[in-house]
Motif scaffolding. Structure first.
Motif, short mmCIF file in Angstrom:
data_model
loop_
_atom_site.label_atom_id
_atom_site.label_comp_id
_atom_site.label_asym_id
_atom_site.label_seq_id
_atom_site.Cartn_x
_atom_site.Cartn_y
_atom_site.Cartn_z
N GLN A 93 0.65 -1.57 0.05
CA GLN A 93 0.25 -0.23 0.09
C GLN A 93 0.83 0.65 -0.22
N ARG A 144 1.87 1.42 -3.85
CA ARG A 144 1.18 1.71 -4.66
C ARG A 144 -0.13 2.56 -4.04
N PRO A 145 0.01 3.30 -3.70
CA PRO A 145 -1.73 3.93 -3.08
C PRO A 145 -2.31 4.14 -3.49
N SER A 146 -2.41 4.01 -5.38
CA SER A 146 -3.55 4.31 -5.70
C SER A 146 -4.38 2.88 -6.41
N GLU A 147 -3.28 2.10 -5.67
CA GLU A 147 -4.62 0.33 -5.58
C GLU A 147 -5.24 -0.20 -4.08
N PRO A 148 -6.15 -0.81 -5.32
CA PRO A 148 -7.01 -1.49 -4.23
C PRO A 148 -6.15 -2.03 -3.18
N GLU A 165 -14.14 -4.68 -6.83
CA GLU A 165 -12.78 -3.81 -7.23
C GLU A 165 -11.57 -4.88 -7.53
#
Length: 500
Positions: free
Chosen positions: A349, A352-356, A375
């Motif tokens: 996380q 890759r903050p934009s990845e669910p 999602e």
């Protein structure tokens, strides 16, 4: 007195020879020729480009080079000028030992040099029946295009026969190299996979590998060839051969570390960037196939010992750590692995903050909402071709949740999961992607057609070990042509790929 010249000054030596060639003073001419011959013999390297203007210059070069251990350099000059009629005639009129030595040199030269097929027409002019064996060796270095070009232009039945034999050999080799695929008869998309039609991928990979042979490059250890080799490794991976892809990458990396002197800094950065991109896909899949249950350490060890200068994608590798916890949950080794999973996904996380996220702390006790299921299923579809190991691990994670939590629309979710596993199986037929525990869990929730497809795979895996599959292929090859035996063909591909 002329000073000793640089290695590429044969043209200057010839200019000086021409200037004294017509001297009325014969003694002066002999003296100058001896001096020029000595200068030529002392040159450090072979001449790059030497153009001759008359047959007498070839006589001079013969006296200067042929008898002083420089036969290859002399023959290279001949080959540079073979388009000139007087050069061809000089060679045909030369002593027999010169022509024989030239013909003995040609197979090596043609095998190690890039030469346009139009520049091979001299072979037609110099062919002689008495040198048939030597010409057989020469013709056996030619590719199919060059053979066809020469065959269409020669009137010699003997030379045509040699070329025909070579073409038959090349055709047989092509069948072996391409697993007997008849490209012109093959219909696309008979073997779909996450990267496209599998047979087309096979052909592309083989074409790509053949195009990386050193003889196709002016600088075999320059940036263009290294980049082509990395592209080949990627195509081999897309074929479903991760072990072969890794073997190519190991060889390329070792060669690059030792022989990259001709690579510029910007090209060097690009090559390492390509290494990074291919390895982040290949190493995790290889580690899942051959490194369980300790797949993370297996992947780290490969990077550390085999590719020490390539930094791994730590977020992508962290998925392997997540999988170890998911696997423990699926096998009931851990009672509640959710909390361990939450800890392990934290580095992902952050990078890759934009990845669910796979799991939020608030979901550890209750599972995912329908929106979050959708999602993550969309995330699987996005990663199926870009990062297959992450797609697979996410599938396994959702299967773990499906096993431990009561879900809405359970049948629909099971279908989506099985579709993902089957897509991976068709790409890489490994028991990792279709196995009894998976079918036991999802089977009761699946429509009959999908359950039957998965069951058929397991039945064949039970019925055929490697030896019995090979025996069947030897004794009943027509069985594998049967339209209804697509699953058996997939298992055979898995054996070729070395994944079961």
């Amino acid at each position: 007195m002329m000073s000793l010249m640089a290695y590429n000054d044969w043209p200057l030596i010839l200019d000086n020879y021409r200037s004294v060639q017509d001297s009325p003073d014969l003694f002066f001419f002999w003296q100058e020729e001896l001096r020029l011959r000595q200068l030529g013999r002392n040159l450090e390297k072979s001449p790059q480009k030497v153009l001759v203007k008359q047959a007498e210059e070839l006589d001079f070069l013969l006296r200067s080079m042929y008898f002083s251990g420089q036969q290859p350099q002399f023959f290279n000059i001949l080959l540079q000028n073979m388009h000139l009629t007087f050069v061809l005639q000089w060679l045909l009129d030369s002593p027999r030992y010169v022509l024989e030595a030239f013909l003995d040199y040609l197979p090596w030269y043609l095998s190690s040099s890039r030469i346009n097929k139009r520049n091979l027409l001299f072979l037609i002019q110099i062919y002689q029946e008495s040198f048939k064996d030597k010409f057989r060796a020469i013709i056996n270095t030619l590719d199919a295009e060059a053979c066809g070009y020469i065959a269409a232009r020669t009137a010699s039945p003997e030379l045509r026969e040699l070329i025909k034999l070579r073409e038959e050999e090349l055709e047989q080799s092509r069948k072996e190299n391409y697993y007997a695929i008849k490209r012109e008869a093959y219909k696309n998309n008979l073997y779909p996979s996450i990267f496209g039609d599998k047979i087309e991928l096979f052909v592309q990979a083989i074409d790509s590998i053949e195009a990386t042979f050193p003889e196709h490059f002016t600088e075999p250890y320059g940036a263009p060839r290294f980049l082509s080799l990395l592209e080949s490794a990627e195509l081999v991976f897309q074929c479903g051969w991760p072990e072969d892809s890794l073997a190519i990458l190991l060889d390329v990396y070792e060669d690059y570390q030792q022989k990259n002197r001709l690579v510029k800094i910007l090209d060097d950065e690009n090559i390492y960037r390509q290494f990074y991109k291919v390895l982040r896909r290949v190493i995790p899949v290889y580690s899942l196939l051959f490194g369980l249950p300790d797949c993370l350490n297996r992947a780290k060890s490969i990077y550390q010992h085999a590719f020490p200068r390539i930094l791994p994608d730590s977020a992508s590798l962290q998925y392997l750590a997540v999988y170890e916890s998911v696997l423990a949950g699926l096998n009931a080794v851990l009672q509640h692995p959710q909390w361990e999973i939450i800890i392990k996904i934290s580095p992902i996380q952050k990078q890759r903050p934009s990845e669910p996220p796979l799991l939020l702390p608030s979901e550890a006790g209750s599972g995912l909402s329908p929106r979050r299921w959708i999602e993550l299923q969309e995330l699987i579809e996005q990663k199926m071709a870009s990062l297959p190991h992450e797609a697979f691990i996410t599938l396994e994670y959702l299967r773990f949740l499906q096993l431990h939590f009561t879900l809405d629309r359970e049948q629909q979710l099971a279908q989506r999961l099985m579709a993902g596993y089957l897509a991976l199986w068709k790409w890489l037929p490994s028991p990792l992607f279709i196995n009894p525990s998976l079918l036991e869990q999802l089977g009761p929730l699946l429509p009959a057609s999908e359950r039957t497809e998965a069951q058929k795979i397991l039945t064949f895996l039970d019925d055929y070990d490697k030896q019995s599959l090979n025996n069947e292929l030897d004794s009943r090859p027509e069985l594998f042509h049967n339209k209804a035996k697509s699953t058996l063909r997939e298992i055979l591909i898995g054996q070729f790929a070395g994944v079961w």
